[in-house]
Each structure stands twice: as structure tokens, then as C-alpha cells.
Scaffold this motif. Structure first.
Motif, short mmCIF file in Angstrom:
data_model
loop_
_atom_site.label_atom_id
_atom_site.label_comp_id
_atom_site.label_asym_id
_atom_site.label_seq_id
_atom_site.Cartn_x
_atom_site.Cartn_y
_atom_site.Cartn_z
N SER A 1 -12.01 10.04 -16.52
CA SER A 1 -12.19 10.59 -17.82
C SER A 1 -12.06 12.06 -17.59
O SER A 1 -11.62 12.80 -15.89
CB SER A 1 -13.55 10.40 -18.19
OG SER A 1 -14.26 11.01 -16.70
N ALA A 2 -12.99 13.20 -18.20
CA ALA A 2 -12.91 14.47 -18.08
C ALA A 2 -13.58 14.92 -16.46
O ALA A 2 -13.31 15.53 -16.22
CB ALA A 2 -12.54 15.20 -18.90
N ALA A 3 -13.90 14.23 -16.34
CA ALA A 3 -15.31 13.62 -15.37
C ALA A 3 -14.44 13.59 -13.93
O ALA A 3 -15.55 13.94 -12.82
CB ALA A 3 -17.05 13.56 -15.70
N THR B 1 -19.25 13.51 -19.14
CA THR B 1 -19.02 14.51 -19.01
C THR B 1 -20.54 14.66 -20.30
O THR B 1 -20.57 13.53 -20.90
CB THR B 1 -17.88 14.73 -20.41
OG1 THR B 1 -17.84 13.36 -21.83
CG2 THR B 1 -16.56 14.79 -19.46
N GLU C 1 -19.43 11.92 -23.21
CA GLU C 1 -19.77 10.26 -23.04
C GLU C 1 -21.24 9.97 -22.61
O GLU C 1 -21.56 9.18 -22.42
CB GLU C 1 -19.33 10.59 -20.94
CG GLU C 1 -17.04 10.06 -21.98
CD GLU C 1 -16.71 10.46 -20.15
OE1 GLU C 1 -15.40 10.76 -20.65
OE2 GLU C 1 -17.27 11.35 -19.17
N VAL D 1 -19.55 19.13 -14.81
CA VAL D 1 -19.68 17.54 -15.22
C VAL D 1 -21.04 17.73 -14.72
O VAL D 1 -22.09 17.89 -13.67
CB VAL D 1 -18.87 16.65 -13.59
CG1 VAL D 1 -19.09 15.37 -14.10
CG2 VAL D 1 -17.23 16.83 -13.90
N ASP D 2 -21.40 16.66 -16.23
CA ASP D 2 -22.74 16.27 -16.12
C ASP D 2 -23.14 14.52 -15.52
O ASP D 2 -22.15 14.37 -15.08
CB ASP D 2 -22.92 15.72 -17.85
CG ASP D 2 -22.80 17.21 -17.66
OD1 ASP D 2 -23.86 18.13 -17.62
OD2 ASP D 2 -21.78 17.16 -18.43
N LYS E 1 -26.76 18.90 -12.82
CA LYS E 1 -24.23 19.17 -13.40
C LYS E 1 -23.92 19.23 -12.21
O LYS E 1 -24.51 20.07 -10.66
CB LYS E 1 -24.86 21.03 -13.92
CG LYS E 1 -25.68 20.85 -14.99
CD LYS E 1 -24.73 20.97 -15.73
CE LYS E 1 -25.32 20.62 -17.48
NZ LYS E 1 -25.10 20.23 -18.56
#
Length: 158
Positions: free
Chosen positions: A36-38, A92, A95, A137-138, A154
Motif C-alpha cells: 500500500s502507500a504505507a 495510511t 486505510e 505513515v500512520d 505516526k
């Protein structure tokens, strides 16, 4: 041939049907795709460092802010020091919000996905993640009520 096509269709849909029924053990939710974007699940052999994270009943992670390098693979050693179940889910913001909403609608659902670790009180586990892109990224605890209480953190990817 028609029977074979029907069988393949049923087999292809069965993970989604199990997920929709509320038993997600061993199945990824749509928000937890492998990449994913993460970032993506990391390979243990590529871990460059270990970060210890605790989860507590004050609905906080310690630390709640982590810095990593782009492309770095991190082993998170996560420990639940509380008296209730907690989890750490990397994703993210979008998400995590989607997953939190799903958890509220199915609070008893148990699942195992590469970007998540759920721990009973007093337990410890590991999560290995590779952070691919720059940005933020969370991570959060998505047990119903915990995310809403501020159990978030974070990761700054430089």
C-alpha cells in the motif's frame, strides 16, 4: 466446463464471503493489501533495526512518533502492557479509518493481516514492515473505541 467455471468462481469469492460474514481469520481486508502507500510486509532478513513499542490502557502507544529512512525495513517488537486487548495496525490515514469503521461494525471479528498485530494483555509480538515512500505513515489500535480515544501514532519516512 460450466461446472469448472462455477467452482473457480466460488473458490475465488470464498475469501470475500468469509470476510463479509465476520470471520476474517487468515484473510486480508481490502484495506490491507500486501502493498500500500504505507509500504509492504518486510522480510525478516532485511531488518535494519528494531523499534520497541508498548500499548497501554491509557489508549496510547509509546513511542507514538517514529522516524525511518525510505526503503528501511523495521522490526517492531510490540508489547501490550494493559489489561485489555490492543492492536497495532500500520496504514495510511484513509486505510486505518476504513478499517476502524469495519471493526466497529464487526467488533468480535478476528483477523490476521501482514500490517497488523493484535495482542492479549501482557503479551508481546513482532511486526516487520518496509517503508517504501517518503511522507507520513500512520499506525493505530483499531479495537472499537481505541482509535477514537486517540490510540494513534505516526511514522515519518525520510
Amino acid at each position: 466446463m460450466k461446472t469448472l467455471k462455477s467452482l473457480l468462481l466460488v473458490l475465488g469469492l470464498s475469501p470475500m464471503l468469509v470476510w463479509a460474514a465476520g470471520s476474517m481469520e487468515g484473510h486480508a481486508s481490502p484495506a490491507s493489501a500486501s502493498k500500500s502507500a504505507a509500504g509492504q510486509p518486510g522480510k525478516p532478513a532485511k531488518v535494519s533495526r528494531t523499534v520497541n513499542v508498548t500499548m497501554s490502557d491509557t489508549m496510547r502507544f509509546a513511542p507514538d512518533s517514529i522516524q525511518v529512512k525510505r526503503g528501511e525495513t523495521v522490526r517492531f517488537v510490540v508489547r501490550n502492557v494493559g489489561k485489555v486487548e490492543h492492536e497495532m495496525v500500520i496504514g495510511t490515514a484513509a486505510e486505518l479509518k476504513e478499517h476502524a469503521q469495519m471493526m466497529r461494525s464487526m467488533p468480535d471479528a478476528k483477523h490476521s493481516i501482514p500490517n497488523q498485530i493484535m495482542l492479549a494483555p501482557g503479551k508481546q509480538g513482532t511486526l516487520v514492515w518496509q517503508f517504501d515512500g517518503p511522507g507520513t505513515v500512520d499506525f493505530a489500535c483499531l479495537v472499537p473505541g481505541h482509535f477514537e480515544a486517540g490510540m494513534v501514532g505516526k511514522v515519518a519516512v525520510k
